[in-house]
Design a protein around this motif. Structure first.
Motif, mmCIF file in Angstrom:
data_model
loop_
_atom_site.group_PDB
_atom_site.id
_atom_site.type_symbol
_atom_site.label_atom_id
_atom_site.label_comp_id
_atom_site.label_asym_id
_atom_site.label_seq_id
_atom_site.Cartn_x
_atom_site.Cartn_y
_atom_site.Cartn_z
ATOM 1 N N VAL A 149 -28.303 16.553 -12.058
ATOM 2 C CA VAL A 149 -29.649 16.229 -12.549
ATOM 3 C C VAL A 149 -30.463 15.538 -11.459
ATOM 4 O O VAL A 149 -31.652 15.838 -11.261
ATOM 5 N N ALA A 150 -29.841 14.639 -10.709
ATOM 6 C CA ALA A 150 -30.545 13.962 -9.624
ATOM 7 C C ALA A 150 -30.911 14.939 -8.508
ATOM 8 O O ALA A 150 -32.017 14.889 -7.957
ATOM 9 N N ALA A 151 -29.993 15.835 -8.183
ATOM 10 C CA ALA A 151 -30.253 16.818 -7.126
ATOM 11 C C ALA A 151 -31.385 17.754 -7.501
ATOM 12 O O ALA A 151 -32.099 18.279 -6.624
ATOM 13 N N ASN A 152 -31.580 17.948 -8.793
ATOM 14 C CA ASN A 152 -32.607 18.867 -9.277
ATOM 15 C C ASN A 152 -34.019 18.381 -8.967
ATOM 16 O O ASN A 152 -34.989 19.128 -9.101
ATOM 17 N N LEU A 183 -12.238 3.457 -18.383
ATOM 18 C CA LEU A 183 -13.681 3.314 -18.568
ATOM 19 C C LEU A 183 -14.184 4.276 -19.628
ATOM 20 O O LEU A 183 -13.956 5.470 -19.541
ATOM 21 N N PRO A 184 -14.893 3.795 -20.641
ATOM 22 C CA PRO A 184 -15.330 4.661 -21.742
ATOM 23 C C PRO A 184 -16.608 5.395 -21.430
ATOM 24 O O PRO A 184 -17.385 5.001 -20.585
ATOM 25 N N PHE A 185 -16.834 6.465 -22.168
ATOM 26 C CA PHE A 185 -18.113 7.178 -22.146
ATOM 27 C C PHE A 185 -18.316 7.733 -23.534
ATOM 28 O O PHE A 185 -17.749 8.734 -23.911
ATOM 29 N N THR A 186 -19.156 7.085 -24.316
ATOM 30 C CA THR A 186 -19.240 7.384 -25.740
ATOM 31 C C THR A 186 -19.728 8.785 -26.021
ATOM 32 O O THR A 186 -19.287 9.423 -26.965
ATOM 33 N N ALA A 187 -20.651 9.284 -25.176
ATOM 34 C CA ALA A 187 -21.171 10.623 -25.442
ATOM 35 C C ALA A 187 -20.078 11.660 -25.354
ATOM 36 O O ALA A 187 -19.988 12.567 -26.171
ATOM 37 N N VAL A 188 -19.206 11.521 -24.343
ATOM 38 C CA VAL A 188 -18.106 12.468 -24.205
ATOM 39 C C VAL A 188 -17.141 12.331 -25.365
ATOM 40 O O VAL A 188 -16.699 13.304 -25.954
ATOM 41 N N GLN A 189 -16.799 11.102 -25.714
ATOM 42 C CA GLN A 189 -15.853 10.898 -26.797
ATOM 43 C C GLN A 189 -16.374 11.491 -28.098
ATOM 44 O O GLN A 189 -15.627 12.048 -28.894
ATOM 45 N N ALA A 190 -17.662 11.413 -28.299
ATOM 46 C CA ALA A 190 -18.232 11.917 -29.541
ATOM 47 C C ALA A 190 -18.091 13.428 -29.663
ATOM 48 O O ALA A 190 -17.952 13.957 -30.755
ATOM 49 N N HIS A 191 -18.096 14.131 -28.526
ATOM 50 C CA HIS A 191 -18.074 15.584 -28.562
ATOM 51 C C HIS A 191 -16.720 16.156 -28.200
ATOM 52 O O HIS A 191 -16.459 17.316 -28.433
ATOM 53 N N GLU A 192 -15.845 15.346 -27.623
ATOM 54 C CA GLU A 192 -14.560 15.861 -27.170
ATOM 55 C C GLU A 192 -13.767 16.442 -28.331
ATOM 56 O O GLU A 192 -13.083 17.439 -28.180
ATOM 57 N N THR A 193 -13.865 15.831 -29.502
ATOM 58 C CA THR A 193 -13.056 16.277 -30.629
ATOM 59 C C THR A 193 -13.752 17.330 -31.478
ATOM 60 O O THR A 193 -13.123 17.960 -32.304
ATOM 61 N N SER A 194 -15.073 17.537 -31.253
ATOM 62 C CA SER A 194 -15.811 18.441 -32.125
ATOM 63 C C SER A 194 -16.001 19.828 -31.539
ATOM 64 O O SER A 194 -16.614 20.674 -32.147
ATOM 65 N N VAL A 214 -20.531 19.946 -20.153
ATOM 66 C CA VAL A 214 -21.730 20.757 -20.331
ATOM 67 C C VAL A 214 -22.804 19.866 -20.933
ATOM 68 O O VAL A 214 -22.543 19.115 -21.874
ATOM 69 N N ALA A 215 -24.009 19.940 -20.378
ATOM 70 C CA ALA A 215 -25.112 19.121 -20.898
ATOM 71 C C ALA A 215 -26.427 19.786 -20.555
ATOM 72 O O ALA A 215 -26.525 20.542 -19.583
ATOM 73 N N TYR A 216 -27.445 19.507 -21.353
ATOM 74 C CA TYR A 216 -28.789 19.920 -21.001
ATOM 75 C C TYR A 216 -29.373 18.880 -20.047
ATOM 76 O O TYR A 216 -29.133 17.672 -20.195
ATOM 77 N N ALA A 217 -30.145 19.342 -19.079
ATOM 78 C CA ALA A 217 -30.616 18.464 -18.010
ATOM 79 C C ALA A 217 -31.516 17.340 -18.515
ATOM 80 O O ALA A 217 -31.611 16.292 -17.877
ATOM 81 N N ASN A 218 -32.158 17.542 -19.654
ATOM 82 C CA ASN A 218 -33.069 16.517 -20.175
ATOM 83 C C ASN A 218 -32.399 15.583 -21.166
ATOM 84 O O ASN A 218 -33.062 14.823 -21.866
ATOM 85 N N SER A 219 -31.063 15.628 -21.242
ATOM 86 C CA SER A 219 -30.329 14.794 -22.199
ATOM 87 C C SER A 219 -29.165 14.102 -21.510
ATOM 88 O O SER A 219 -28.513 14.676 -20.643
ATOM 89 N N GLU A 220 -28.920 12.870 -21.887
ATOM 90 C CA GLU A 220 -27.791 12.130 -21.337
ATOM 91 C C GLU A 220 -26.500 12.412 -22.101
ATOM 92 O O GLU A 220 -25.429 11.972 -21.701
ATOM 93 N N GLU A 221 -26.601 13.159 -23.183
ATOM 94 C CA GLU A 221 -25.442 13.395 -24.033
ATOM 95 C C GLU A 221 -24.830 14.757 -23.735
ATOM 96 O O GLU A 221 -25.536 15.770 -23.624
ATOM 97 N N LEU A 222 -23.516 14.794 -23.599
ATOM 98 C CA LEU A 222 -22.830 16.055 -23.366
ATOM 99 C C LEU A 222 -22.785 16.882 -24.649
ATOM 100 O O LEU A 222 -22.615 16.347 -25.736
ATOM 101 N N VAL A 223 -22.924 18.182 -24.494
ATOM 102 C CA VAL A 223 -22.714 19.068 -25.630
ATOM 103 C C VAL A 223 -21.273 19.564 -25.657
ATOM 104 O O VAL A 223 -20.816 20.129 -26.654
ATOM 105 N N TYR A 224 -20.565 19.358 -24.561
ATOM 106 C CA TYR A 224 -19.150 19.715 -24.510
ATOM 107 C C TYR A 224 -18.462 18.905 -23.421
ATOM 108 O O TYR A 224 -19.013 18.706 -22.332
#
Length: 303
Positions: A176-179, A14-25, A38-48
């Motif tokens: 994020v949901a628990a928050n 199963l893919p997850f584009t946000a992770v794939q985009a940052h996994e290599t960077s 790692v992600a900011y709570a107001n964003s669906e995109e991972l920073v790591y």
């Protein structure tokens, strides 16, 4: 165990584009944890992300979903619930100091389940859910699907089962949901608590399993630790960082302090770009675990 293996293999595709985009960077960041997000709570995109889409056992991190289901049930947190003898054997060692037949308020049960990872409390919360234990576990899985946690499955409310599996990226969504519930934040970050039971009347002290909640400089808003031999040391947190809420998910570390060390390395990396370093033993552990996952995948594919 076969169920876990089959689930693991199915989820790998199963893919997850946000992770794939940052996994290599973000290869420069060094973490002891085998899997992380790692992600900011107001964003669906991972920073790591590090193996962020790999389904793995999550141990007592499970209790965050237990808390979410309890809160969303609308049941009174002031109602006293009885600790009943288990109707099914515990999947793993479930030592407890709590006496069978005693009673505690639902809110206090939830507090000690989150802050001190009390397994009997989490189990009892499920027993007193409308429809009972099985309905509670079903609600956990339904909520996971609603949150888009596509690579997650639950079979018990405590995390004692190795078949409770998720991914680092899925767990970001859970945090994020628990928050949305201040009670989950308060209960999971309580430093010390004395539970007052009745019938019979007695007290038990509990402490938080995450040392970082004792440090105000960390600004921890949500916390949950976990450990099974198959899951390693796990830690998920929501914390205040540079004016934002940051979600960190750290799964499968070698030592008790390794996840906390990783949390510090993540903050320094975000602030300064420093990659940090981890001990040789932690690197060896990660290599062995990654190899074990690869072996499991290859063996299952052959069959």
């Amino acid at each position: 165990m076969l169920r876990f293996v089959l689930f693991f293999l199915a989820c790998l595709s199963l893919p997850f584009t946000a992770v794939q985009a940052h996994e290599t960077s973000t290869d420069g960041l060094q973490l002891a944890s085998v899997n992380a997000a790692v992600a900011y709570a107001n964003s669906e995109e991972l920073v790591y992300g590090k193996n962020a889409e790999r389904p793995v056992p999550i141990a007592s991190v499970t209790k965050l979903m237990t808390a979410l289901v309890v809160m969303e049930s609308g049941q009174s947190l002031n109602e006293y619930l009885e600790f009943q003898e288990r109707h099914i054997p515990a999947p793993a060692n479930a030592y407890t100091r709590i006496r069978i037949g005693s009673e505690l308020k639902r809110g206090d049960m939830l507090r000690i389940a989150l802050m001190s990872s009390e397994n009997f409390a989490a189990y009892t919360l499920a027993r007193h859910y409308p429809g009972g234990y099985d309905a509670f576990v079903a609600a956990m899985n339904t909520r996971a699907r609603e949150l888009g946690m596509k690579n997650t499955t639950f079979v018990d409310p405590t995390g004692l089962s190795v078949e409770n599996t998720s991914t680092a990226s899925d767990l970001v969504k859970l945090v994020v949901a628990a928050n949305q519930y201040p009670e989950i934040s308060e209960y999971s970050t309580t430093r010390y608590f004395t539970a007052r039971f009745r019938q019979p009347r007695y007290r038990l002290p509990f402490g938080n399993t995450n040392a970082l909640v004792h440090r105000k400089s960390w600004g921890v808003d949500i916390s949950k630790t976990g450990y099974l031999s198959e899951a390693g040391r796990c830690l998920v947190m929501l914390l205040e960082f540079e004016g934002k809420q940051l979600v960190t998910v750290l799964l499968d570390s070698l030592g008790t302090r390794s996840p906390m060390g990783d949390a510090g390395r993540i903050r320094r990396w975000l602030s300064t770009g420093s990659s940090g370093s981890v001990a040789a033993a932690a690197r060896d552990y990660a290599r062995q675990k990654n190899q074990a996952y690869s072996t499991t995948e290859s063996s299952a594919s052959a069959h």
